[in-house]
Motif scaffolding. Structure first.
Motif: not given
Lengths: 109, 370
Positions: A51-52, A26-27, A34, A42-45, A30, A47-49
């Protein structure tokens, strides 16, 4: 226009493209996004992507133990992910061409 | 100043902020958040909150990226989700069906049928509203019903024209539901028209279909109650007997014997034909009632051909020759042994010969006295 708005629509494609190059955790995804120039991502974006896409069956995942630091969960494309990347890339290319065409006369100053 | 959150604390806060998600969704989403956050934390000296913002903001971003669900409360209200998703599903089906040429044609001409549908649904609604008042036919019965029906149709068309121009979301849903109900109503009404298998004149009660292939006359006149027998006469006034009646499809037309009436069934002959009129009816003797098989000594005498088996009670003047003359062959001459008696009482031996005609002859004439 805020580029983060544009990014929302193409984040899937960007993540797929990064993973097509090589499997990542994940990281790492990101960081690579970048480095490629998508500084606003965004980090959460991401990560969420991830997982989805994984839930949707486009990604494989496996855990790699590391000596220093935590275990890392790597993601990679499977066949579904590769074909998704292909169709999405096609869509993007034609969309971008259309937009470029529209903006041909505009001088960004 | 609070100490910076550890990855575990931060992840727990994110988990809390996503508390409204179904547990399975949340677990799937946050499966390796701890490791991920540890990675982020290890990357730099900054605290997680400085790098990622508040756990709540992080959760909101996750939510958006993962499933597009809006944050807060129970997420998007169900009604809105339905409104957004149901049309999408319908559109998908619609798009798929468009490859079929018949479907394309229907889609093409359906809009032109819209006014026709407005009229039809108004008509159906009006009839449905008139039905409880007693008007159960497919056409309004009288002037007020017609006026009412036309008014409802006018309203339906007005509504149809209006809803094309402006339609709030809930209004459209309501209209769609109402239209569906009315469509079902129309189809139900058309699929079950008044049975053509019956004969009814005047305003009789709704006809009853007894059995396929048999037509029953329920009511011919609304004044004198149900019809239970038919007396045919020739042009010159001669009463006819044994006249077989059939409807337009060749089905026998039958009537039900009225209350207190029953068919006279000969003891040793064929049961009477049900559509041969007039029917041999007699009033039921309460004494013999419920004894099961009862039969009457109706001998097939040739003299019986002279007159009808029964006398029409209501029209004595119309039957010139219909005197209930006891048949000569039946009238007993022997006192001790009359015909096998129907009345099943031990009377014949007790009754003196003075009144020989009281027993069997009455039975044989089968007069339908009430």
């Amino acid at each position: 226009m805020d580029s983060s708005q544009l990014l929302k629509g193409v984040l899937d494609l960007a993540v797929l493209a990064v993973l097509a190059e090589r499997d990542s955790y994940g990281y790492d995804v990101v960081r690579r996004l970048r480095e490629a120039g998508l500084e606003d991502v965004g980090d959460a974006s991401v990560y969420g992507t991830l997982r989805r896409l994984f839930k949707a069956g486009a990604l494989t995942s496996y855990v790699v133990a590391s000596d220093e630091g935590p275990h890392r969960k790597y993601y990679g494309l499977n066949d579904v992910g590769r074909s998704l990347l292909q169709t999405s890339a096609k869509t993007w290319t034609s969309f971008a061409a259309t937009m470029n065409d529209l903006l041909k006369e505009v001088d960004p100053g | 100043m609070k100490p910076p959150m550890t990855p575990q604390e931060y992840a727990a806060a994110v988990r809390d902020a996503l508390g409204d998600l179904p547990a399975r969704d949340r677990d799937e989403l946050l499966e390796d958040l701890d490791e991920h956050l540890a990675e982020v934390a290890a990357e730099s000296g900054e605290s997680l909150e400085e790098r990622l913002g508040s756990p709540e903001a992080y959760a909101a971003e996750l939510r958006a990226a993962y499933g597009g669900r809006a944050p807060g409360g129970g997420g998007v209200p169900l009604s809105r989700r339905l409104r957004e998703r149901a049309p999408a599903g319908v559109r998908r089906v619609h798009t798929r069906l468009l490859v079929l040429p018949p479907y394309r044609q229907v889609v093409a001409f359906a809009p032109e049928l819209r006014p026709a549908w407005w009229v039809l649904r108004g008509y159906a609604v009006a009839l449905a509203m008139l039905a409880p008042v007693g008007d159960t036919r497919l056409v309004p019965g009288d002037i007020p019903s017609w006026v009412f029906t036309l008014a409802v149709i006018w309203g339906s068309v007005w509504l149809g024209r209006r809803s094309r121009t402006r339609s709030p979301g809930w209004g459209r849903a309501l209209l769609l539901g109402a239209n569906t109900v009315v469509a079902v109503l129309v189809i139900a009404a058309m699929a079950d028209p008044p049975s053509s298998d019956s004969v009814a004149f005047d305003h009789g009660p709704p006809p009853v279909v007894v059995a396929p292939g048999i037509t029953r006359v329920e009511n011919v006149s609304s004044f004198s109650g149900p019809v239970y027998n038919i007396f045919p006469y020739a042009e010159d006034g001669t009463p006819l007997r044994n006249v077989r009646l059939y409807d337009q499809d060749g089905n026998p037309i039958t009537v039900e014997p009225g209350l207190g009436q029953e068919l006279v069934i000969p003891c040793n002959g064929e049961p009477p034909i049900r559509n041969a009129y007039p029917l041999p009816l007699r009033s039921v003797d309460p004494a013999t009632r419920g004894l099961g098989e009862t039969c009457a000594p109706v001998p097939p005498t040739p003299t019986a051909a002279a007159g009808p088996l029964t006398e029409p009670p209501a029209q004595p003047s119309a039957s010139p020759s219909a005197e209930p003359s006891p048949e000569p062959s039946v009238s007993p001459s022997g006192e001790l042994a009359p015909e096998p008696s129907v009345s099943s009482s031990g009377e014949p031996s007790d009754i003196p010969s003075a009144e020989p005609s009281s027993g069997p002859s009455d039975e044989s004439s089968a007069s339908p006295t009430r």
